[in-house]
Design an enzyme around this catalytic site. Structure first.
Site, short mmCIF file in Angstrom:
data_model
loop_
_atom_site.label_atom_id
_atom_site.label_comp_id
_atom_site.label_asym_id
_atom_site.label_seq_id
_atom_site.Cartn_x
_atom_site.Cartn_y
_atom_site.Cartn_z
N ALA A 18 0.86 -1.18 0.00
CA ALA A 18 0.00 0.00 0.00
C ALA A 18 0.90 1.23 0.00
CB ALA A 18 -0.87 -0.02 1.25
N GLU A 35 -0.80 -9.14 -1.24
CA GLU A 35 -2.26 -9.37 -1.14
C GLU A 35 -2.93 -9.32 -2.51
OE1 GLU A 35 -2.47 -6.42 2.11
OE2 GLU A 35 -3.72 -7.92 3.12
N GLY A 61 0.40 -5.13 0.82
CA GLY A 61 -0.68 -5.07 -0.16
C GLY A 61 -0.26 -5.64 -1.50
N GLU A 81 3.49 -5.88 7.34
CA GLU A 81 2.68 -4.83 7.97
C GLU A 81 2.95 -4.69 9.46
OE1 GLU A 81 1.62 -6.90 5.68
OE2 GLU A 81 0.22 -5.93 4.30
C1 3H9 Z 1 0.28 -2.35 3.43
O1 3H9 Z 1 0.53 -2.82 2.38
C2 3H9 Z 1 -1.10 -2.38 4.06
C3 3H9 Z 1 -2.03 -3.33 3.41
O2 3H9 Z 1 -1.91 -4.61 3.95
C4 3H9 Z 1 -3.46 -2.96 3.60
C5 3H9 Z 1 -3.90 -1.66 3.09
C6 3H9 Z 1 -5.40 -1.47 3.19
N1 3H9 Z 1 4.72 3.36 0.12
O3 3H9 Z 1 13.32 1.14 0.87
P1 3H9 Z 1 13.80 1.89 -0.33
C7 3H9 Z 1 9.62 4.59 -0.75
S1 3H9 Z 1 1.48 -1.56 4.34
C8 3H9 Z 1 5.25 4.55 -0.19
O4 3H9 Z 1 14.95 2.80 -0.16
P2 3H9 Z 1 14.68 -0.53 -1.62
C9 3H9 Z 1 10.71 4.84 0.28
O5 3H9 Z 1 10.27 5.72 1.28
C10 3H9 Z 1 2.92 -1.59 3.30
N2 3H9 Z 1 6.58 4.73 -0.37
O6 3H9 Z 1 14.07 0.94 -1.59
C11 3H9 Z 1 11.80 5.43 -0.60
O7 3H9 Z 1 11.44 6.78 -0.85
P3 3H9 Z 1 12.55 7.91 -1.10
C12 3H9 Z 1 3.57 -2.90 3.31
C13 3H9 Z 1 7.36 3.66 -0.24
O8 3H9 Z 1 14.82 -0.84 -3.04
C14 3H9 Z 1 11.66 4.66 -1.89
O9 3H9 Z 1 10.33 4.13 -1.88
N3 3H9 Z 1 4.82 -2.82 2.57
C15 3H9 Z 1 6.86 2.40 0.10
O10 3H9 Z 1 15.83 -0.63 -0.70
C16 3H9 Z 1 12.63 3.52 -2.03
O11 3H9 Z 1 12.55 2.70 -0.88
C17 3H9 Z 1 5.98 -2.59 3.17
O12 3H9 Z 1 6.06 -2.44 4.35
C18 3H9 Z 1 5.47 2.26 0.28
N4 3H9 Z 1 4.90 1.08 0.58
O13 3H9 Z 1 13.53 -1.45 -0.98
C19 3H9 Z 1 7.18 -2.52 2.28
N5 3H9 Z 1 7.90 1.52 0.18
O14 3H9 Z 1 13.27 7.49 -2.32
C20 3H9 Z 1 7.95 -1.26 2.55
C21 3H9 Z 1 9.00 2.22 -0.11
O15 3H9 Z 1 11.76 9.15 -1.23
N6 3H9 Z 1 9.04 -1.06 1.62
N7 3H9 Z 1 8.70 3.50 -0.35
O16 3H9 Z 1 13.40 7.85 0.15
C22 3H9 Z 1 10.16 -1.80 1.61
O17 3H9 Z 1 10.35 -2.71 2.37
C23 3H9 Z 1 11.21 -1.41 0.64
O18 3H9 Z 1 10.99 -0.07 0.26
C24 3H9 Z 1 11.29 -2.26 -0.64
C25 3H9 Z 1 12.31 -1.61 -1.62
C26 3H9 Z 1 11.76 -3.66 -0.26
C27 3H9 Z 1 9.95 -2.31 -1.32
#
Ligand code: 3H9
Length: 712
Positions: free
Chosen positions: A74, A116, A113, A136
């Site tokens: 998400a 999901e 998400g 999450e």
């Molecule tokens: C969810 O899904 C809830 C649902 O179950 C239900 C909903 C109803 N959104 O980490 P990085 C940005 S909760 C917005 O350096 P990498 C991050 O801030 C979500 N922005 O890259 C950064 O921004 P900036 C569950 C996001 O390649 C840029 O992307 N998901 C999000 O080392 C690069 O990020 C998670 O918890 C996001 N979801 O790693 C996954 N994610 O460039 C969270 C990242 O401005 N994310 N950004 O600094 C991660 O674990 C890692 O970002 C990922 C990539 C592995 C995806």
């Protein structure tokens, strides 16, 4: 003709595009950086599914992500704002309801998400780069788009709970064996693999297969129930103070008791509770702050120098811990010690870490041997002639450090980065003592250096930007959380620690016991209280610092002698069997010591203090106000770039509970006017210690919060 435009009515800027490939509608999500499921992606997905259903030329749908990931989850940046339709659960339900087979082709992250959406598809393929997970819980949430209901139906209650409660990522192979995906792609060409799989399914006449209808993984109801109860018991014990883990268990329980739609409704209700919790706000702040700290002015302005090899000077606990961290990053290490015996001890310290891991079954003998192959020891500085970066970790005394740097200046190649691990010495003075101050930087590791995540990168006046950028690059290789700190006594973390520690000492003298203070601090969410930490680190360390500072201490400042009285008796904590606590026969958990309480009483009497009682809440108000106030000073002086740098420092180096975001975020949540009012109230007894930070006063006057400075 452009088929996409016939299928989709969305504007050209849409992050979701569709293209007909034979009979397969390829739906691509392209929303950099991580294809998060923002409102336009959600709308685009629903439109694509509807277009696919409406178009007789489409026999199946293939969902794929552009760039490095499938879908990162998400869009966390939308949390806390007014939600715009369609919601993610609605999107997943629409995908699942599609009357034509939907296949997810996964590479990179399919998280939260993102997974999901894939679980709502009817078939799933992943290539080797895929990492799948439901993280999450790390954001204070639960999977809220059907994950708690679909994952158990696919992989069983036990495995699903383990995924959701740990938040860990699984690779494609493991995902296949769990049953999370149906097919492992043989190459890394996700599109080709996905299209081939879709064709195959069409040829077979594979039906629409909805996860909501899957029953096999839940068939053994006794095993499912047992897994659920075990998880509930374990979670109750382990996730002290955390809100969302038990909600996850509750949501998963519905898969055993209720029809799918009722389970989804319960999941939604629990998800919204998590969303509303302050822990969600704290954890999401921590998530972004941990990424923001990487953006220092120097990392934007300069390119790092290459680092292919590292020298470590000093083989004590700290030097050895640093060496282990560097070895684990895959770099060769040369350790320098003054003589063979010290070098042997240094090597033994390194081996001890690996032996510990072997004993826990986390490292094999072969892996240990492979790591140690990259380790070299020497008693001659000349062995550092070719290394790219040296970290000095010798005795904390300016003369000793300068002597080491003189040697480094003599032997190291031009361009080598020369780092000191000092905790408080003036790095400007270390740099000024050699011919190349622009190469000198502070790398302040925390003990044990191979475990603690924080790395303060201390930036002296003359260092060049590319050296600072190199330090950040090293942190990345070591998987540390780097925070840029300016020069002052104690940098960010130890400087703030000194102040809230003092607040604890004042509380002690005024009437709280060390045991009550430790308990209150633990109840707030710290793993240990300050007196336990002192016993663990060794009371002699703080004693040495107090002696060093004695000459420069403000004569008008209150000084509490209690800790010194303990040290004078040789009670340094765990290593001497007693400190603030008693550690009979090498016990690791201490028990309260009546003699310590008697000493405290004596000191109170000497100081003319009539002890009073404190509630735990009062204790924490003082402890945190001291921390926040000094945090504000550190930001005001530019020692920390932003309040979020203070937050990350205290979370990753000092045990501040991550779910509270950090002290500055916590202050924002409490409200800065309230924090300032507390400080002014405490100042009535001790105006010198409780001088409000001008930054705090200014923010309150302008009706702003600390977070407003994070985005300046
Ligand atoms: C969810 O899904 C809830 C649902 O179950 C239900 C909903 C109803 N959104 O980490 P990085 C940005 S909760 C917005 O350096 P990498 C991050 O801030 C979500 N922005 O890259 C950064 O921004 P900036 C569950 C996001 O390649 C840029 O992307 N998901 C999000 O080392 C690069 O990020 C998670 O918890 C996001 N979801 O790693 C996954 N994610 O460039 C969270 C990242 O401005 N994310 N950004 O600094 C991660 O674990 C890692 O970002 C990922 C990539 C592995 C995806």
């Amino acid at each position: 003709m452009d088929i996409a435009s016939t299928l989709l009515t969305a504007s050209t800027a849409t992050p979701v595009t569709a293209q007909l490939r034979g009979k397969v509608l390829l739906v691509t999500i392209d929303n950099p950086p991580v294809n998060a499921l923002g409102v336009d992606v959600r709308r685009g997905l629903v439109e694509a599914i509807e277009a696919a259903e409406a178009n007789p030329a489409v026999a199946a749908v293939l969902l794929a992500g552009a760039g490095r990931n499938f879908i990162g989850g998400a869009d966390i940046r939308e949390f806390g704002q007014t939600p715009l339709p369609p919601s993610l659960p609605e999107v997943c339900n629409r995908v699942e309801a599609c009357r034509k087979p939907v296949i997810a082709a996964i590479h990179g992250a399919a998280l939260g998400g993102g997974l999901e959406v894939a679980l709502a598809a009817h078939y799933r393929l992943a290539v080797a780069s895929a990492k799948l997970g439901l993280p999450e819980v790390q954001l204070g949430l639960l999977p809220g788009a059907g994950g708690t209901q679909r994952a158990p139906r696919l992989i069983g209650v036990k495995a699903a709970l383990e995924l959701m409660l740990s938040g860990r990522h699984v690779g494609a192979k493991e995902a296949l064996s769990l049953g999370l995906i149906d097919r492992l792609g043989g190459s890394d060409d996700t599109l080709a693999e996905g299209l081939a799989y879709a064709q195959e399914l069409l040829l077979e006449g594979a039906p629409v297969r909805r996860t909501r209808d899957a029953t096999a993984a839940l068939a053994d109801r006794d095993a499912s129930r047992a897994a659920l109860e075990a998880a509930r018991a374990e979670t109750g014990k382990k996730s002290r103070g955390l809100f969302s883990p038990l909600k996850i268990v509750e949501a998963v329980e519905a898969t055993l008791q209720q029809p799918f739609d009722a389970g989804l409704a319960l999941e939604r209700q629990l998800f919204l509770q998590c969303m509303a919790s302050p822990q969600r706000a704290g954890l999401i702040h921590a998530f972004f702050a941990e990424r923001e700290v990487l953006k220092a002015p120097e990392t934007k302005a300069a390119k790092p120098r290459p680092i292919g090899s590292v020298g470590v000077v000093g083989g004590g606990t700290m030097g050895a811990g640093i060496a282990v961290a560097v070895l684990e990053a895959g770099l060769p290490v040369t350790m320098i010690e003054r003589d063979d015996a010290s070098l042997a001890r240094g090597r033994a310290h390194v081996e001890k870490v690996y032996d510990g891991l072997m004993a826990k079954g986390r490292l094999t003998r072969e892996a240990k041997a492979a790591l140690l192959e990259r380790f070299a020891g020497s008693t001659s500085y000349d062995s550092l002639a070719a290394v790219d970066l040296v970290i000095e970790a010798v005795f904390e005394e300016m003369g000793v450090k300068q002597a080491v740097f003189a040697e480094l200046d003599r032997v190291c190649k031009p361009g080598a980065v020369l780092a000191t691990n000092t905790s408080y010495l003036d790095i400007n003075a270390i740099g000024a003592s050699i011919s190349r101050p622009a190469d000198v930087v502070g790398l302040h590791f925390f003990s044990p250096a191979n475990i603690m995540k924080l790395l303060e990168i201390v930036v002296p006046a003359k260092v060049s930007a590319d050296v600072v950028a190199t330090a950040f690059e090293l942190a990345k290789k070591l998987r540390k959380v780097p925070v840029r700190a300016g020069m002052c006594d104690g940098f960010i973390g130890n400087r703030i620690l000194a102040v809230y520690r003092q607040a604890a000492d004042y509380l002690l003298e005024k009437g709280a016991s060390p045991y009550q203070i430790d308990q209150a601090v633990r109840d707030f969410g710290y793993p240990m209280g300050p007196f336990q930490v002192s016993d663990l680190a060794g009371g002699d360390i703080g004693w040495a610092t107090r002696k060093r500072r004695a000459a420069t201490r403000d004569p008008n400042a209150r000084y509490v002698h209690i800790a010194d009285r303990l040290c004078e008796r040789g009670w340094f904590g765990q290593k001497t069997g007693r400190g603030w606590y008693l550690y009979p026969e090498g016990a690791r958990a201490g028990t309260p010591d009546p003699e310590v309480l008697a000493i405290i009483d004596e000191e109170r009497a000497k100081a003319g203090v009539t002890p009073r009682t404190f509630t735990d809440e009062e204790i924490m108000r003082r402890y945190l106000a001291a921390m926040i106030n000094e945090g504000a000073n550190v930001v005001r002086e530019g020692i920390a770039l932003r309040p979020l740098d203070v937050d990350v420092t205290l979370v990753h180096g000092y045990g501040f509970p991550r779910y509270r975001g950090g002290p500055m975020k916590y202050a924002d949540m409490v409200g800065l006017p309230k924090v300032l009012a507390d400080i002014r109230e405490f100042a009535q007894e001790d105006p010198l210690f409780w001088t409000p930070s001008p930054l705090l006063v200014d923010l309150v006057e302008r009706g702003r919060d600390f977070d407003s400075l994070n985005h300046a």
